[in-house]
Design a protein around this motif. Structure first.
Motif, PDB file in Angstrom:
ATOM      1  N   GLU A 237      -6.688 -29.336 -13.630  1.00 19.45           N
ATOM      2  CA  GLU A 237      -5.378 -29.864 -13.978  1.00 19.45           C
ATOM      3  C   GLU A 237      -5.547 -31.128 -14.804  1.00 19.45           C
ATOM      4  N   ARG A 238      -4.473 -31.532 -15.456  1.00 24.05           N
ATOM      5  CA  ARG A 238      -4.477 -32.783 -16.212  1.00 24.05           C
ATOM      6  C   ARG A 238      -3.146 -33.486 -16.009  1.00 24.05           C
ATOM      7  N   PRO A 239      -3.135 -34.813 -15.960  1.00 23.07           N
ATOM      8  CA  PRO A 239      -1.875 -35.540 -15.751  1.00 23.07           C
ATOM      9  C   PRO A 239      -0.983 -35.469 -16.983  1.00 23.07           C
ATOM     10  N   ILE A 240       0.313 -35.344 -16.745  1.00 26.76           N
ATOM     11  CA  ILE A 240       1.298 -35.336 -17.830  1.00 26.76           C
ATOM     12  C   ILE A 240       2.046 -36.656 -17.888  1.00 26.76           C
ATOM     13  N   THR A 241       2.630 -37.037 -16.760  1.00 26.95           N
ATOM     14  CA  THR A 241       3.411 -38.270 -16.724  1.00 26.95           C
ATOM     15  C   THR A 241       3.493 -38.754 -15.285  1.00 26.95           C
ATOM     16  N   SER A 242       3.852 -39.988 -15.107  1.00 25.70           N
ATOM     17  CA  SER A 242       4.035 -40.546 -13.769  1.00 25.70           C
ATOM     18  C   SER A 242       5.365 -41.285 -13.709  1.00 25.70           C
ATOM     19  N   VAL A 243       5.923 -41.357 -12.522  1.00 26.21           N
ATOM     20  CA  VAL A 243       7.208 -42.030 -12.309  1.00 26.21           C
ATOM     21  C   VAL A 243       7.010 -43.117 -11.270  1.00 26.21           C
ATOM     22  N   GLU A 244       7.222 -44.358 -11.673  1.00 23.74           N
ATOM     23  CA  GLU A 244       7.124 -45.510 -10.783  1.00 23.74           C
ATOM     24  C   GLU A 244       8.529 -45.897 -10.319  1.00 23.74           C
TER      25      GLU A 244
END
Length: 576
Positions: A537-544
């Motif tokens: 898998e690979r990261p797309i986006t993160s939500v803080e």
């Protein structure tokens, strides 16, 4: 401990293991590693190498003599505060602490043993030739270093695949010691542990695997060591299993790539008295002040559900999402409750939410459901699954054929259970047990003609868990342990945050981060490879968290509906 790592299906001879020890009473951490090896079907302990104790008699009043020696030795005198700190911290190391000694005399009985008096300076040990000959004669595959000091010389090549050793600390930032101490005064968000193959170069060996845990917000070193030590006991059995099934080249390919050292010091050492004062003085004052204010107004992490209808750019799309987060409509639960972990389904053109309904009074949660109205509100919430004294959360709901199923997390239980909906939407009955053991945030989905299950081990603590993958022909059938396990041992990605979903031609896995605290944030990760043999898998986006939020840890979507949860630090008196 995940029992599947103790079994190898490969028809290879058992691996021959040697263990280097200082005594037959190692820490509970090392005792667990030994137990895993002895319980496995693919590895056998063939030799115990003990460090020979000094024959010199101890002087009377040795404790007094030791303190006198420290006071006379200027170098030791500079570090007396650290020793005093450890003594005051000792009560935090209870019976179940990984560094509490365990008597392994019976467990190790019958195994050939030798005693070695190492050659060398105080901090570096070399082995004499006669000891090396005895060790080589055992034809060992791996030597595990659970004792002795820094090793140099031919002992590093005495086993076929070298000497394996733990380093408690992320080698990219912390080289030296004390283990997992400097992360506290430097306020590092992460505390790491790695298993490496030793070489002549200090901390320069092949890193077989690494785990990252959240650094505890504490002044106690014993407390900060608890989760990383217990959470890394399975490193040895995992890598031995991998070695037995797939060979050394496969193990090397899955090793951790070398990275530039980023530590603030070239080598970390025991802190001086001045360094201890600089850390403990302000930290103790801040902690005392915070306790005073906490007593005046006790706050809780109050969770609510957010719903967004027909977003122009849903999360996981190519567009930047950050400017759109405020579009979620927050639903305030009734007094005395918080709502979290929302999942969603569509049935007959209507959308329904399933979520954790937590009671502050009883300190347990139940699973509730409600129809989602066109304006993003919840209609007539009702209880689905509840039992006195038993906590339920994370209601992963999915379809299989004509039936609706759910796998709720059941805190405190020792199983992961499957429920079937008998009467929609609120009548559910337990169907079967999918997994035995302590697991959290179990997620099930169908992809590539198979059913997949992701879950996080929670033994002995969910903060120490690793993300595991299983697969089956049917969610009702037997689940097979994936050979790529563990999928993640990083506290920032090793727990599920919602259902795996298809969007913009990608399968996306939401993951929650427990760093620097539980439920802090979540990420979306694209599953780039999935088969019974491989996972990537690979990261797309993160939500803080944004605005007044202190945590966001679940995301789900169905059709045009998106659900999220968010927490705010709220006076308890306002939510009871």
């Amino acid at each position: 401990m995940v029992p599947q790592f103790r079994f190898s299906p490969a028809a290879q001879p058992p691996l021959r293991i040697g263990i280097m020890l200082d005594s037959s009473k190692p820490s509970g951490f090392f005792a667990q590693v030994i137990e895993d090896i002895q319980a496995s079907n693919f590895a056998k302990i063939e030799l115990l190498v003990y460090r020979k104790k000094s024959s010199a008699p101890k002087p009377p009043n040795s404790r007094l003599a030791n303190w006198t020696e420290r006071l006379l030795d200027s170098n030791k005198r500079k570090r007396l505060f650290y020793e005093m700190y450890q003594r005051f911290d000792q009560p935090n190391q209870g019976a179940n602490h990984p560094l509490t000694s365990v008597d392994c005399t019976e467990r190790l009985a019958g195994i050939e043993r030798i005693e070695v008096e190492p050659i060398g300076k105080k901090f570096v040990h070399r082995f004499p030739d006669d000891a090396l000959q005895q060790i080589r004669a055992k034809n060992l595959d791996v030597l595990l270093r659970f004792g002795f000091n820094i090793l140099h010389g031919d002992i590093l090549k005495a086993a076929r695949y070298g000497v394996w050793s733990y380093h408690h600390g992320d080698n990219d930032f912390y080289r030296g010691g004390p283990a997992l101490f400097w992360e506290l005064p430097e306020h590092s968000p992460l505390s790491g542990v790695l298993l490496q193959v030793l070489t002549e170069e200090l901390d320069g060996g092949l890193v077989l695997c690494k785990s990252l845990f959240s650094t505890e917000r504490t002044l106690s070193l014993a407390k900060n060591r608890y989760v990383p030590y217990w959470g890394s006991t399975d490193m040895v059995i995992r890598k031995l299993n991998e070695l037995h099934q797939f060979g050394w080249e496969h193990v090397r390919q899955r090793s951790v790539p070398a990275a530039p050292y980023q530590g603030k010091r070239q080598i970390y050492r025991t802190p001086t008295n001045l360094e201890m004062l600089r850390w403990l003085g302000p930290a103790a004052m801040k902690k005392a002040a915070s306790r005073v204010f906490q007593n005046q107004k006790k706050t809780v992490q109050h969770w609510r559900i957010g719903i967004r209808m027909k977003a122009a750019q849903p999360l996981g799309s190519a567009a930047d999402h950050h400017m759109h987060m405020q579009d979620f409509r927050w639903i305030e639960p009734p007094p005395g409750h918080f709502w979290a972990d929302p999942f969603a389904i569509e049935l007959d053109g209507k959308y329904w939410a399933y979520f954790e309904d937590y009671s502050y009074q009883t300190s347990v949660g139940r699973i509730a459901c409600a129809e989602i109205a066109a304006d993003g509100t919840l209609i007539s919430p009702a209880s689905c699954i509840e039992q006195p004294g038993k906590h339920y959360s994370y209601p992963c709901v999915f379809r299989f054929g004509a039936d609706l199923f759910m796998v709720p997390e059941s805190g405190g239980s020792n199983s992961t259970d499957l429920y079937r909906c008998e009467e929609f939407p609120a009548k559910w009955a337990r169907q079967s047990t999918l997994l035995q053991g302590k697991f959290v945030d179990t997620t099930i989905w169908q992809q590539n003609g198979l059913w997949w299950l992701m879950t996080t081990s929670a033994q002995p603590d969910s903060r120490a868990g690793s993300l595991l993958l299983f697969y089956a022909d049917s969610p009702l059938g037997e689940w097979k342990f994936h050979p790529a396990n563990p999928i993640s041992t990083d506290i920032r990605t090793n727990r599920g945050a919602g259902q795996i979903f298809w969007a913009d031609g990608k399968w996306i896995r939401p993951s929650q981060s427990g760093c620097p605290n539980y439920g802090r944030s979540f990420s979306l990760n694209e599953i780039t490879e999935l088969s019974p043999q491989r996972y990537a898998e690979r990261p797309i986006t993160s939500v803080e968290p944004w605005g007044t939020l202190c945590g966001v840890h679940t995301y789900n979507r169905v059709g045009p509906v998106e659900l999220i949860d968010g927490a705010t630090m709220t006076p308890r008196s306002q939510v009871e």
